[in-house]
Design a protein around this motif. Structure first.
Motif, PDB file in Angstrom:
ATOM      1  N   GLN A 118       2.423  -2.235 -68.928  1.00  0.00           N
ATOM      2  CA  GLN A 118       1.607  -2.596 -70.180  1.00  0.00           C
ATOM      3  C   GLN A 118       2.185  -3.557 -71.001  1.00  0.00           C
ATOM      4  O   GLN A 118       1.638  -4.506 -71.285  1.00  0.00           O
ATOM      5  CB  GLN A 118       0.821  -1.260 -70.710  1.00  0.00           C
ATOM      6  N   GLU A 119       3.508  -3.243 -71.415  1.00  0.00           N
ATOM      7  CA  GLU A 119       4.128  -3.904 -72.369  1.00  0.00           C
ATOM      8  C   GLU A 119       4.220  -5.319 -71.873  1.00  0.00           C
ATOM      9  O   GLU A 119       4.085  -6.371 -72.602  1.00  0.00           O
ATOM     10  CB  GLU A 119       5.442  -3.415 -72.681  1.00  0.00           C
ATOM     11  N   ALA A 120       4.806  -5.439 -70.592  1.00  0.00           N
ATOM     12  CA  ALA A 120       4.951  -6.879 -70.070  1.00  0.00           C
ATOM     13  C   ALA A 120       3.815  -7.580 -69.749  1.00  0.00           C
ATOM     14  O   ALA A 120       3.676  -8.778 -70.184  1.00  0.00           O
ATOM     15  CB  ALA A 120       5.595  -6.582 -68.581  1.00  0.00           C
ATOM     16  N   ASP A 121       2.687  -6.979 -69.610  1.00  0.00           N
ATOM     17  CA  ASP A 121       1.422  -7.842 -69.606  1.00  0.00           C
ATOM     18  C   ASP A 121       0.957  -7.987 -70.735  1.00  0.00           C
ATOM     19  O   ASP A 121       0.290  -9.243 -71.032  1.00  0.00           O
ATOM     20  CB  ASP A 121       0.279  -6.670 -68.763  1.00  0.00           C
ATOM     21  N   LEU A 122       1.034  -7.308 -71.710  1.00  0.00           N
ATOM     22  CA  LEU A 122       0.758  -7.653 -73.204  1.00  0.00           C
ATOM     23  C   LEU A 122       1.530  -8.916 -73.521  1.00  0.00           C
ATOM     24  O   LEU A 122       0.850  -9.843 -74.148  1.00  0.00           O
ATOM     25  CB  LEU A 122       0.924  -6.673 -74.388  1.00  0.00           C
ATOM     26  N   ASP A 123       2.878  -8.898 -73.384  1.00  0.00           N
ATOM     27  CA  ASP A 123       3.558 -10.089 -73.629  1.00  0.00           C
ATOM     28  C   ASP A 123       3.158 -11.367 -73.118  1.00  0.00           C
ATOM     29  O   ASP A 123       3.085 -12.450 -73.645  1.00  0.00           O
ATOM     30  CB  ASP A 123       5.097  -9.924 -73.267  1.00  0.00           C
ATOM     31  N   THR A 124       2.938 -11.143 -71.836  1.00  0.00           N
ATOM     32  CA  THR A 124       2.211 -12.443 -70.843  1.00  0.00           C
ATOM     33  C   THR A 124       0.947 -12.897 -71.662  1.00  0.00           C
ATOM     34  O   THR A 124       0.897 -14.192 -71.830  1.00  0.00           O
ATOM     35  CB  THR A 124       2.199 -11.906 -69.477  1.00  0.00           C
ATOM     36  N   ALA A 125       0.005 -11.940 -72.088  1.00  0.00           N
ATOM     37  CA  ALA A 125      -0.968 -12.365 -72.513  1.00  0.00           C
ATOM     38  C   ALA A 125      -0.991 -13.175 -73.747  1.00  0.00           C
ATOM     39  O   ALA A 125      -1.528 -14.028 -74.325  1.00  0.00           O
ATOM     40  CB  ALA A 125      -1.952 -11.127 -72.656  1.00  0.00           C
ATOM     41  N   ARG A 126      -0.121 -12.516 -74.687  1.00  0.00           N
ATOM     42  CA  ARG A 126       0.226 -12.981 -76.137  1.00  0.00           C
ATOM     43  C   ARG A 126       0.474 -14.594 -75.839  1.00  0.00           C
ATOM     44  O   ARG A 126       0.354 -15.267 -76.650  1.00  0.00           O
ATOM     45  CB  ARG A 126       1.149 -12.206 -76.859  1.00  0.00           C
ATOM     46  N   GLN A 127       1.672 -14.664 -74.816  1.00  0.00           N
ATOM     47  CA  GLN A 127       2.165 -16.200 -74.633  1.00  0.00           C
ATOM     48  C   GLN A 127       1.146 -17.053 -74.164  1.00  0.00           C
ATOM     49  O   GLN A 127       0.918 -18.205 -74.650  1.00  0.00           O
ATOM     50  CB  GLN A 127       3.257 -15.888 -73.685  1.00  0.00           C
ATOM     51  N   ALA A 128       0.193 -16.392 -73.208  1.00  0.00           N
ATOM     52  CA  ALA A 128      -1.016 -17.277 -72.698  1.00  0.00           C
ATOM     53  C   ALA A 128      -2.004 -17.923 -73.880  1.00  0.00           C
ATOM     54  O   ALA A 128      -2.274 -19.019 -73.873  1.00  0.00           O
ATOM     55  CB  ALA A 128      -1.450 -16.664 -71.588  1.00  0.00           C
ATOM     56  N   LEU A 129      -2.197 -16.747 -74.866  1.00  0.00           N
ATOM     57  CA  LEU A 129      -3.081 -17.128 -75.835  1.00  0.00           C
ATOM     58  C   LEU A 129      -2.616 -18.224 -76.911  1.00  0.00           C
ATOM     59  O   LEU A 129      -2.966 -19.292 -77.268  1.00  0.00           O
ATOM     60  CB  LEU A 129      -3.496 -15.712 -76.631  1.00  0.00           C
ATOM     61  N   LEU A 130      -1.255 -17.937 -77.184  1.00  0.00           N
ATOM     62  CA  LEU A 130      -0.474 -18.779 -78.146  1.00  0.00           C
ATOM     63  C   LEU A 130      -0.338 -20.117 -77.431  1.00  0.00           C
ATOM     64  O   LEU A 130      -0.704 -21.165 -78.204  1.00  0.00           O
ATOM     65  CB  LEU A 130       0.982 -18.490 -78.260  1.00  0.00           C
ATOM     66  N   HIS A 131      -0.133 -20.446 -76.225  1.00  0.00           N
ATOM     67  CA  HIS A 131      -0.102 -21.768 -75.608  1.00  0.00           C
ATOM     68  C   HIS A 131      -1.564 -22.098 -75.061  1.00  0.00           C
ATOM     69  O   HIS A 131      -1.516 -23.229 -74.180  1.00  0.00           O
ATOM     70  CB  HIS A 131       0.903 -21.578 -74.549  1.00  0.00           C
ATOM     71  N   ARG A 132      -2.449 -21.424 -75.158  1.00  0.00           N
ATOM     72  CA  ARG A 132      -3.751 -21.602 -74.620  1.00  0.00           C
ATOM     73  C   ARG A 132      -3.655 -22.116 -73.162  1.00  0.00           C
ATOM     74  O   ARG A 132      -4.081 -23.057 -72.578  1.00  0.00           O
ATOM     75  CB  ARG A 132      -4.631 -22.797 -75.236  1.00  0.00           C
ATOM     76  N   ASP A 133      -2.992 -21.413 -72.431  1.00  0.00           N
ATOM     77  CA  ASP A 133      -2.727 -21.522 -70.887  1.00  0.00           C
ATOM     78  C   ASP A 133      -3.557 -20.524 -70.252  1.00  0.00           C
ATOM     79  O   ASP A 133      -3.392 -19.239 -69.899  1.00  0.00           O
ATOM     80  CB  ASP A 133      -1.063 -20.849 -70.657  1.00  0.00           C
ATOM     81  N   PHE A 134      -4.686 -21.348 -69.540  1.00  0.00           N
ATOM     82  CA  PHE A 134      -5.893 -20.571 -68.949  1.00  0.00           C
ATOM     83  C   PHE A 134      -5.314 -19.739 -67.832  1.00  0.00           C
ATOM     84  O   PHE A 134      -5.643 -18.524 -67.385  1.00  0.00           O
ATOM     85  CB  PHE A 134      -7.047 -21.572 -68.744  1.00  0.00           C
ATOM     86  N   ASP A 135      -4.613 -20.439 -66.678  1.00  0.00           N
ATOM     87  CA  ASP A 135      -4.237 -19.690 -65.501  1.00  0.00           C
ATOM     88  C   ASP A 135      -3.399 -18.658 -65.720  1.00  0.00           C
ATOM     89  O   ASP A 135      -3.591 -17.663 -65.092  1.00  0.00           O
ATOM     90  CB  ASP A 135      -3.361 -20.859 -64.905  1.00  0.00           C
ATOM     91  N   ALA A 136      -2.532 -18.516 -66.895  1.00  0.00           N
ATOM     92  CA  ALA A 136      -1.632 -17.535 -67.089  1.00  0.00           C
ATOM     93  C   ALA A 136      -2.436 -16.400 -67.745  1.00  0.00           C
ATOM     94  O   ALA A 136      -2.408 -15.148 -67.185  1.00  0.00           O
ATOM     95  CB  ALA A 136      -0.438 -17.789 -68.099  1.00  0.00           C
ATOM     96  N   LEU A 137      -3.404 -16.669 -68.634  1.00  0.00           N
ATOM     97  CA  LEU A 137      -4.320 -15.592 -69.054  1.00  0.00           C
ATOM     98  C   LEU A 137      -5.012 -14.888 -67.754  1.00  0.00           C
ATOM     99  O   LEU A 137      -5.341 -13.663 -67.919  1.00  0.00           O
ATOM    100  CB  LEU A 137      -5.196 -16.218 -70.158  1.00  0.00           C
ATOM    101  N   ALA A 138      -5.612 -15.789 -67.074  1.00  0.00           N
ATOM    102  CA  ALA A 138      -6.388 -15.493 -65.845  1.00  0.00           C
ATOM    103  C   ALA A 138      -5.885 -14.367 -65.107  1.00  0.00           C
ATOM    104  O   ALA A 138      -6.108 -13.274 -64.625  1.00  0.00           O
ATOM    105  CB  ALA A 138      -6.928 -16.444 -65.116  1.00  0.00           C
ATOM    106  N   LYS A 139      -4.422 -14.544 -64.546  1.00  0.00           N
ATOM    107  CA  LYS A 139      -3.751 -13.980 -63.730  1.00  0.00           C
ATOM    108  C   LYS A 139      -3.308 -12.565 -64.314  1.00  0.00           C
ATOM    109  O   LYS A 139      -3.658 -11.324 -63.786  1.00  0.00           O
ATOM    110  CB  LYS A 139      -2.557 -14.769 -63.553  1.00  0.00           C
ATOM    111  N   VAL A 140      -3.116 -12.412 -65.800  1.00  0.00           N
ATOM    112  CA  VAL A 140      -2.592 -11.187 -65.942  1.00  0.00           C
ATOM    113  C   VAL A 140      -3.817 -10.377 -66.471  1.00  0.00           C
ATOM    114  O   VAL A 140      -3.851  -9.147 -66.385  1.00  0.00           O
ATOM    115  CB  VAL A 140      -1.647 -11.450 -67.519  1.00  0.00           C
ATOM    116  N   SER A 141      -4.824 -11.036 -66.891  1.00  0.00           N
ATOM    117  CA  SER A 141      -6.159 -10.329 -67.295  1.00  0.00           C
ATOM    118  C   SER A 141      -6.664  -9.599 -65.937  1.00  0.00           C
ATOM    119  O   SER A 141      -7.246  -8.562 -66.057  1.00  0.00           O
ATOM    120  CB  SER A 141      -7.110 -11.259 -67.883  1.00  0.00           C
TER     121      SER A 141
END
Ligand code: DP6
Length: 325
Positions: free
Chosen positions: A210-233
């Motif tokens: 979970q911690e790694a997923d949260l980290d990835t999602a926070r970064q995706a949000l910060l950079h508005r990186d849709f693909d990264a957010l899609a993948k981790v979500s």
């Protein structure tokens, strides 16, 4: 005096499933959500003329639900000076208890209304702690936009609070809620989580990642990186589902229609549309997409035979409260 509070539901992209403390309702993991604008719960509180009573959608709340609400009201009432019986009325602008997170907006609105009515100090810490004890996901609905609910480490739960990560205008995403069935789910989230933590061999794996997923999602949000957010979500949602399927007895919150819609959403993404799916503990599929394609995607979803209704939600704002004349 009469007060009225409003709160939106939220949908987790990085999922909360399981608790580290049942009595304090502390989560086994942190989670991250989007607030769903348009859909909302409105809760009013006024003095009762007779005994205390709670209403949801015009119907008196009884039995276990009433007990749960009374325990929550008593927990806050004890902190205020006003101990008189209350008349509490709630109304949802969307179907109740079908995986559309009505307990999140419900307890967030109730918390805000009680805080104002009982004249308790409106601090983020206090609101978060209180709403969380009503229903975990409710603490995320106190804020608007994109929100993280921290797992926290303290035994008393004082560091397990929800914090806003980005305001509603940060990223023009839309959540298209595809309603696939009517009616209430068979096993509530609370009961389901307890069974999962006890019996699923996949539960620890989900917690560990979970911690790694949260980290990835926070970064995706910060950079508005849709693909990264899609993948981790999508991965977070599917990990949660894997714990349901391996719970004993298994939790079948999804229906055949859920799978059918998810497969079609994946095809849309393969065709180049910025879309991804998530679900909560129910059959409905929430499709998240970039605002620029929302109308087109909505039209496609509405044409699918499994989809009964589509609720098109922008990212919503925080819970609010007002004192009525
Ligand atoms: C699948 O917040 O309803 O929606 O804390 O026991 O009231 P309690 O559970 P609740 O669970 C929500 C679970 C979920 C995932 C999520 O919202 O993160």
């Amino acid at each position: 005096m009469k007060v009225s509070a409003k709160a939106h539901p939220n949908i987790a992209l990085i999922k909360y499933w399981g608790k580290r403390s049942i009595p304090l309702n502390l989560p086994a993991v942190g989670s991250l959500s989007i607030t769903l604008g348009t859909l909302e719960t409105t809760t009013t509180i006024e003095p009762a003329t007779g005994e205390e009573a709670y209403y949801l959608g015009g119907e008196r709340v009884c039995g276990q639900e009433e007990k749960r609400l009374r325990a929550f009201v008593d927990m806050l009432r004890i902190q205020g000076a006003n101990k008189a019986p209350l008349l509490i009325k709630s109304h949802n602008s969307f179907p109740t208890a079908a995986g559309l997170a009505s307990s999140a907006s419900g307890f967030a609105a109730l918390t805000m209304a009680l805080y104002r009515y009982l004249d308790l100090p409106l601090t983020i810490q206090g609101l978060s702690e209180a709403a969380r004890q009503g229903s975990g996901s409710a603490c995320r609905s106190i804020h608007g936009g994109f929100v993280e609910w921290r797992r926290g480490e303290d035994d008393d739960g004082s560091d397990s609070i929800a914090v806003p990560l980005a305001h509603a205008g940060w990223w023009d995403l839309k959540v298209l809620v595809c309603v696939l069935a009517r009616g209430k789910k068979a096993v509530g989230s609370r009961e389901g989580m307890a069974l999962t933590a006890k019996t699923s061999p996949m539960f620890q794996g989900y917690v560990d990642g979970q911690e790694a997923d949260l980290d990835t999602a926070r970064q995706a949000l910060l950079h508005r990186d849709f693909d990264a957010l899609a993948k981790v979500s999508e991965a977070s949602c599917l990990k949660m589902v894997s714990t349901w399927l391996t719970t004993y007895p298994p939790l079948f919150y999804w229906r055949p229609e859920t799978y059918a819609v998810i497969l079609k959403v994946q095809k849309l993404r393969q065709a180049g549309y910025p879309v991804f799916f998530t679900t909560d503990a129910g059959p409905h599929v929430k499709v998240i997409c970039e605002g620029s394609v929302a109308e087109e995607v909505e039209a496609r979803l509405k044409a699918w035979p499994e989809v009964l209704e589509v609720l098109n939600c922008p990212v919503g704002g925080p819970a609010t409260v007002e004192t009525l004349p």
